[in-house]
Design an enzyme around this catalytic site. Structure first.
Site, PDB file in Angstrom:
ATOM      1  N   LYS A  34      34.951  10.500  25.216  1.00  0.00           N
ATOM      2  CA  LYS A  34      34.319  11.309  24.075  1.00  0.00           C
ATOM      3  C   LYS A  34      33.751  12.776  24.583  1.00  0.00           C
ATOM      4  CE  LYS A  34      30.054   8.409  24.650  1.00  0.00           C
ATOM      5  NZ  LYS A  34      29.418   7.182  24.105  1.00  0.00           N
ATOM      6  N   TYR A  44      11.492  35.656  33.911  1.00  0.00           N
ATOM      7  CA  TYR A  44      10.477  35.755  32.641  1.00  0.00           C
ATOM      8  C   TYR A  44       9.209  35.031  33.100  1.00  0.00           C
ATOM      9  CZ  TYR A  44      14.508  37.204  29.850  1.00  0.00           C
ATOM     10  OH  TYR A  44      15.437  38.118  29.532  1.00  0.00           O
TER      11      TYR A  44
HETATM   12  C1  LIG Z   1      29.599   6.299  25.175  1.00  0.00           C
HETATM   13  C2  LIG Z   1      29.764   4.788  24.838  1.00  0.00           C
HETATM   14  C3  LIG Z   1      30.156   4.016  25.966  1.00  0.00           C
HETATM   15  C4  LIG Z   1      30.358   4.383  27.332  1.00  0.00           C
HETATM   16  O1  LIG Z   1      29.242   4.134  27.977  1.00  0.00           O
HETATM   17  P1  LIG Z   1      28.948   4.594  29.466  1.00  0.00           P
HETATM   18  O2  LIG Z   1      27.414   4.223  29.641  1.00  0.00           O
HETATM   19  O3  LIG Z   1      28.913   5.986  29.674  1.00  0.00           O
HETATM   20  O4  LIG Z   1      29.707   3.960  30.301  1.00  0.00           O
HETATM   21  C5  LIG Z   1      30.596   2.569  25.485  1.00  0.00           C
HETATM   22  N1  LIG Z   1      30.640   2.069  24.184  1.00  0.00           N
HETATM   23  C6  LIG Z   1      29.886   3.054  23.372  1.00  0.00           C
HETATM   24  C7  LIG Z   1      30.035   2.245  22.131  1.00  0.00           C
HETATM   25  C8  LIG Z   1      29.513   4.318  23.625  1.00  0.00           C
HETATM   26  O5  LIG Z   1      29.149   4.846  22.651  1.00  0.00           O
END
Ligand SMILES: *Cc1c(COP(=O)(O)O)cnc(C)c1O
Length: 406
Positions: free
Chosen positions: A38, A270
């Protein structure tokens, strides 16, 4: 080097992704592995990382958004693929047509996907998600008997096939947290209720990277590896990537935009939160918070320049920040390494996370679309560049144009 990669680049080593997938599979030998890609592969490029993960034996891919799943199909991936973050309206039909397993957490979603499946003339592959305590997505225990019974009926009618039962931990990155056994027990209970309703899913799964690494009893049939496949640790408390045999896949580098002598007492950036102590050399790094460098790390983050780690001098601005070379020599165009695998003494993404008061996930995921991704495969000969994502990175935020793999 590609024109647009001259200023800065995020180099992604797909060999590291493969090696991390293998390392994670070794830790969960009885389970299948889902590579979670994702958010454009946590900023690494979903398509090239998915391809590398498949090569190393990931039998599933996972995405949050439907468009992320469609982009993987458009890039030619035909394997099992779960997508879990749905809102009313779907698009469920497109997911059914493309053989994407969809997560369902409530009756409204089951109803919509059932209708879409009927319209498509083929069953939808559905995975029912239980809220075992995270309190985010997933079906509450009180509503689970009704959801599982309705899913069993839809399955008997031929509208859906329930391929999975699953859930997600709240505190897997805090070993010993009292919620872990409670969630595991709630998951067992949810599986029993589903079994009593007549559901016989292919896969039951609850483990993310942290649970994969620390809770073998939670592996079930499938583990969902996200952050670990990119070689970043789920949390500093759990350990470093190295502790788990993981190798950071992303190296973020820039070319110095300017190096100049400056007198003592000179304010920098800044707000003048940094002042040179004496005659010195200031180097300008052409990356800023618009590129995902956290402004919160002003005065704290560190960068490898001219052989040593240098702390950010003063504020990180939108496009640039400064480091004080303490009189050391460097020239415009010399490399500055913000983070990487650590081989050259550069910081890790975890170091930036600590400096900014966040987690490694956020550091890598937020590296922006202005930073071209360059793909290398350090297993292929001499680490030759296999794909330069630079021409193709106009739209990392647009998941239909993920990285440079196509
Ligand atoms: C993002 C996600 C994962 C992966 O989690 P990690 O901690 O990056 O391994 C697994 N399951 C769900 C539902 C997620 O949203």
């Amino acid at each position: 080097m590609n024109e647009t990669a001259k200023r800065a680049r995020a180099t992604i080593d797909v060999a590291a992704v493969r090696s991390n997938v293998r390392a994670l599979r070794d830790r969960a030998p009885r389970a299948e592995l889902m590579a979670v890609v994702k958010a454009d592969g946590y900023g690494h490029g979903a398509v090239p990382c998915a391809r590398a993960a498949r090569q190393a034996g990931a039998s599933w891919l996972g995405t949050a958004l439907p468009e992320e799943a469609f982009a993987l199909r458009a890039a030619g991936d035909t394997g099992r693929l779960l997508c879990w973050l749905w809102t009313p309206g779907g698009p469920w039909g497109k997911a059914v047509e493309q053989d994407i397993d969809v997560s369902v957490s409530g009756l409204w979603a089951l109803r919509e996907v059932t209708e879409a499946a009927r319209a498509c003339g083929r069953p939808a592959r559905v995975q029912l998600k239980a809220d075992t305590g995270l309190g985010r997505n997933g079906c509450q225990p009180a509503d689970w008997p009704e959801l599982t019974a309705a899913a069993a009926k839809a399955e008997a009618d031929g509208a859906v096939k329930v391929t999975g039962l699953w859930s997600h931990f709240a505190c897997a990155d805090e070993p010993g947290h009292p919620s872990i056994p409670l969630q595991t027990a709630a998951f067992e209970e949810a599986l029993e209720v589903a079994g009593a309703a007549g559901l016989r899913p292919e896969v039951r799964h609850i483990a993310n990277t942290a649970a994969l690494l620390t809770l073998p009893d939670a592996h079930y049939d499938l583990v969902r590896g996200g952050i670990g496949i990119y070689g970043v640790s789920p949390s500093a408390e759990l350990g470093t990537p190295h502790d788990f045999g993981l190798r950071p896949a992303m190296t973020l580098e820039a070319s110095l935009a300017s190096v100049k002598r400056a007198p003592g007492g000179h304010g920098v950036s800044y707000g003048h939160h940094y002042t040179t102590a004496g005659d010195t050399t200031l180097a300008l790094i052409p990356l800023g918070y618009a590129d995902g460098i956290p402004r919160n790390a002003s005065g704290r983050g560190s960068v490898l320049v001219a052989g040593r780690r240098r702390t950010v001098a003063g504020r990180i601005a939108m496009d640039q920040f400064v480091v004080d070379l303490d009189g050391d020599r460097a020239a415009a165009g010399d490399p500055a390494v913000l983070f990487g695998p650590g081989d050259r003494g550069e910081p890790l993404a975890e170091d930036w996370a600590e400096a900014a008061g966040t987690i490694g996930y956020e550091i890598v995921t937020r590296i922006g679309t202005r930073v071209p991704r360059v793909y290398v495969d350090t297993d292929a000969g001499k680490g030759g560049v296999v794909t330069t994502g630079a021409e193709d990175t106009g739209g990392e935020a647009d998941p239909t144009r993920t990285g440079g793999g196509r």
